[in-house]
Design an enzyme around this catalytic site. Sequence first.
Site, short mmCIF file in Angstrom:
data_model
loop_
_atom_site.label_atom_id
_atom_site.label_comp_id
_atom_site.label_asym_id
_atom_site.label_seq_id
_atom_site.Cartn_x
_atom_site.Cartn_y
_atom_site.Cartn_z
CB SER A 242 -0.96 -0.06 1.20
OG SER A 242 -1.97 0.89 1.10
CG ASP A 464 -6.21 -2.84 -3.58
OD1 ASP A 464 -6.78 -1.99 -2.87
OD2 ASP A 464 -5.07 -3.26 -3.34
CG HIS A 492 -5.43 -2.61 0.57
ND1 HIS A 492 -4.97 -2.11 -0.62
CD2 HIS A 492 -4.75 -1.93 1.54
CE1 HIS A 492 -4.07 -1.16 -0.38
NE2 HIS A 492 -3.93 -1.05 0.92
#
Length: 524
Positions: A242, A464, A492
Amino acid sequence: MPRIPRLVLAALTAAVVATAGCTLPVFAPEDSNGAAPTTTPGSKAPPAIPGTQARWTPCPEVPQKLIGRGADGMTYDCASVAVPRDWNAPRSGETYEVAMIRIRSRTQQSRIGSLLINPGGPGGSGIDFAVSLSFGPAFGGLPAEVTDKFDLVGFDPRGVGRSSPVKCISDADQDATFSASPDPRSDADFQQIVALNKRVAEGCGQKYGDQLGTFSTEQAAKDLDALRTAVGDAKTTYLGFSYGTLLGATYAQLYPDKIRALVLDGAVDPKQDFVAGSEAQAKGFERAFTNFTTWCKATPATCPIAPDARKAVTDALAKAEVSPVQGDDGRQATAGWIFVAVISSLYTEAGWQQLAKAVDKLQEGDAEGIFDLADRYADRRPDGTYSNLFDANLAVNCADTDEAPSVERIRELQGQWRAKYPLFGAALAMGMMPCTFWPGKKDPYPAGAADGAPPIVVVGTTGDPATPYENTAELAGMLGTGQVLTWEGEGHTAYPSTPCIVTAVDQYLINLKVPQKGLRCPAR
C-alpha cells in the site's frame, strides 16, 4: 483526519488473531501513561548512527505484548538508528530515532540478507506487522522458504509508533472526525467539519511547527537507506504494501544502485496529484462495494442483508443521520461510524460477511458489529484512546502534498463525486480537507524513473479498493524497470494469498527470478 485510507488492515494480523484466539493490537503497545513508547522495546544499546551497523538486543517481550507469545522457532531482537530530522540539514544535530525489530528463524540456512518490511498507512507499524508475518503460512504469515533465507526486519518509519511518534490529535477530536457525517449536505454541517479540521491542523502546528515538514516520504526513504546500512546489507531487499509502495518507489528513485529486490504490493501512483488520487480511491471503493453486493446477492445464505446489500447499507446510513443506534459504550452509531465500518470491511474479502452481519444487527438495534469494524480501522482502543496511526497519517500525507484543494473546491467535488460514486465520492472529497489547513513546509516526493535499478515487481489486485488495480501498471511504467504481477482477487494487497502469488514473489525475492510477463494469478 483523512478519509484517504492507505492502510493495510492486515488480513495477516486478522488471521493470527482468529487462529491463535488472542488480541493483537495493530500498532504500538502503550506505556503506562498511554503514549506510544519512543524507544525500541528491549533495546539497551544506544541507537546506531547512519553509516554504522545496529546493535541488537533480545526483545522477546514485543511479540509477548502483541500476541501473547513469539512464533515457534523464531528469535526477536531490537535496535534503533538515530537519523537526521532533516536530511537536507544533517549537521543540525537534531535526530529522530527509527526503531526496528529483527526476526530470525532458528532453521535459517544460506542467509541472503534482511527483508525490510513496511505495511503501509502511512502510519502502520512495521514492527508489529513483522511480528504477525513471523507466524508462518498457517497464520497468514510468510513461508519458511523466505524466513529460512532472510531476517525479517520490521521498522516503524519516522513519526510512527515507536519511532519518535507524532501525536497531536486529541481522542475527542478523533471521535468527532470518525463520527461526523461522511457527506454533510447543509452548509451548517459542512462548516462544522471545516472548523474541526482547522482546529486539528492548528493544534498540530502549535505543537510541532516547522518540524511537521520533516515527516515526508522522501525523508523516510532516506532513513530506509540508513536502515540498509544498519542491518549490514550491501543492497536492499524490501517488501512494501500500500503506502509502502510509495515509500519503496521513492527509495528506488533516490538509490537505484542500492536495490537488490523490491516487491511493491498495492500500488500508489506517484504521478497522480492529490485530487486525482482521491478520486481514484473513490472509484476503487465503489467498485469493491459493488463486488460485495454481487457476492451478497449470489450467496444469501451467508449474507443476511441479501438480495440488495447496497440498499441495506444506504438505508442504514440515512437512518443513522436521523436516529442513530446507541452502542454498549454509549457512543451513537452515526453515519460516520457506519461509513468507517464499510471502509474497514472492504480491505479483505473476509470482511464482507462481517459487514453484512453488522448491518443486519444494526437493523435490530445492535451496533456492536459496526463499532468492531470501525474501531479496528481507526485503531481505537476499548477505553476510547487512539494510537498515533492517524496523527502520523496526516503528518505524512500533508507533508507530501503541496496542492491541497481549497474548501470551496472540495465543496464542488463533494457534489460532483457523489453523482459519480454514490457511496464513496463525497466522503473521499471531504477526506482531502485536513491537508487544506495543514501547516508546515511541504516536501513532495519525486515521480520519475528509477534509472539504473534492477527489475522491480509491482503486484496489483483487480478488486483492490484502496489502491486501485489501474495504479499497478502506472507505477511499474513510471519506474521503468517495473514488472506487473496480477492477482484476480478481492481486498487490499495480494501477498501472501494464493500459491500462484506466493511462488512468483518468493522466486523473485530468493532467486531474483522475475515473474513471467503478464502473469495473472487466479483468485483461489
